[in-house]
Design a protein around this motif. Structure first.
Motif, mmCIF file in Angstrom:
data_model
loop_
_atom_site.group_PDB
_atom_site.id
_atom_site.type_symbol
_atom_site.label_atom_id
_atom_site.label_comp_id
_atom_site.label_asym_id
_atom_site.label_seq_id
_atom_site.Cartn_x
_atom_site.Cartn_y
_atom_site.Cartn_z
ATOM 1 N N GLY A 184 1.201 -0.986 -0.101
ATOM 2 C CA GLY A 184 0.045 -0.242 -0.265
ATOM 3 C C GLY A 184 0.910 1.456 -0.057
ATOM 4 N N GLN A 185 0.937 1.883 -1.038
ATOM 5 C CA GLN A 185 1.578 3.518 -0.872
ATOM 6 C C GLN A 185 1.351 4.467 0.547
ATOM 7 O OE1 GLN A 185 0.516 6.783 -3.911
ATOM 8 N NE2 GLN A 185 0.348 4.823 -5.523
ATOM 9 N N GLN A 186 0.829 3.521 1.635
ATOM 10 C CA GLN A 186 0.460 4.196 2.750
ATOM 11 C C GLN A 186 1.184 2.982 3.801
ATOM 12 O OE1 GLN A 186 -0.437 7.300 3.417
ATOM 13 N NE2 GLN A 186 -1.320 7.227 0.841
ATOM 14 N N GLY A 187 2.513 1.981 3.629
ATOM 15 C CA GLY A 187 2.168 1.476 4.161
ATOM 16 C C GLY A 187 2.070 0.354 4.451
ATOM 17 N N GLY A 188 2.565 -1.252 4.475
ATOM 18 C CA GLY A 188 1.432 -1.797 4.453
ATOM 19 C C GLY A 188 2.187 -3.281 2.959
ATOM 20 N N VAL A 189 1.783 -4.425 3.785
ATOM 21 C CA VAL A 189 2.026 -5.354 2.906
ATOM 22 C C VAL A 189 0.380 -6.271 2.503
ATOM 23 C CG1 VAL A 189 2.887 -7.574 1.981
ATOM 24 C CG2 VAL A 189 4.781 -6.012 3.198
ATOM 25 N N TRP A 190 0.126 -5.836 1.628
ATOM 26 C CA TRP A 190 -1.227 -5.864 0.646
ATOM 27 C C TRP A 190 -1.200 -7.453 0.613
ATOM 28 C CZ3 TRP A 190 -3.324 -1.835 -2.738
ATOM 29 C CH2 TRP A 190 -4.169 -1.041 -1.607
ATOM 30 N N ALA A 191 -0.309 -7.898 -0.039
ATOM 31 C CA ALA A 191 -0.630 -9.442 -0.522
ATOM 32 C C ALA A 191 1.411 -9.984 -0.950
ATOM 33 C CB ALA A 191 -0.720 -9.454 -1.993
ATOM 34 N N ALA A 192 1.795 -10.874 -0.948
ATOM 35 C CA ALA A 192 3.480 -11.458 -0.449
ATOM 36 C C ALA A 192 3.369 -12.319 -1.375
ATOM 37 C CB ALA A 192 4.096 -10.657 -0.648
ATOM 38 N N SER A 193 4.481 -13.047 -2.363
ATOM 39 C CA SER A 193 4.513 -14.373 -2.434
ATOM 40 C C SER A 193 5.059 -14.622 -1.662
ATOM 41 C CB SER A 193 5.376 -14.952 -4.019
ATOM 42 O OG SER A 193 6.839 -13.707 -3.975
#
Length: 126
Positions: A24-33
């Motif tokens: 997210g542009q405001q921080g945080g991982v939305w999804a990852a392999s």
């Protein structure tokens, strides 16, 4: 569609991207392999790099403990290279796509996949 599906199907599922994440542009991982862990300082850099692309050109790009030499950086896309591997970081309206590729994938093949997904997400408001 969930963010994880974009990572699993539209990026890694193509066979051209080895590891990927959506931030997210405001921080945080939305999804990852699976197993792709971006440290907090790496996430912070990747979410801000488009506002100051010169920082990538001067310092390189770090992701999941790897450092890439910046070969292109602007307010939308940042590309890096390390040997025959590379990284693509593309900004959408609300997120940041981070994708890595390895040999034998060519930079242009990987770039096309990531940029097209970014275009799609921008088109639907993300």
């Amino acid at each position: 569609m969930s963010w994880q599906t974009y990572v699993d199907s539209n990026l890694v599922g193509t066979g051209k991207i080895s590891r990927a994440a959506i931030l997210g542009q405001q921080g945080g991982v939305w999804a990852a392999s699976s197993g792709y862990n971006l440290a907090a300082d790496e996430q912070a850099f990747l979410t801000k790099v488009h506002a100051n692309p010169e920082s990538a050109q001067a310092n390189g790009i770090r992701a999941a403990g790897e450092k890439y030499m910046c070969i292109r950086a602007d307010d939308r896309s940042v590309y890096g290279k390390k040997g025959s591997s590379g990284i693509i970081v593309v900004k959408t309206k609300q997120g940041i796509l981070v994708a890595e590729y390895v040999d034998p994938t060519q930079p242009g093949e990987a770039t096309k996949i990531v940029e097209e997904l970014a275009d799609y997400l921008i088109g639907v408001g993300f």
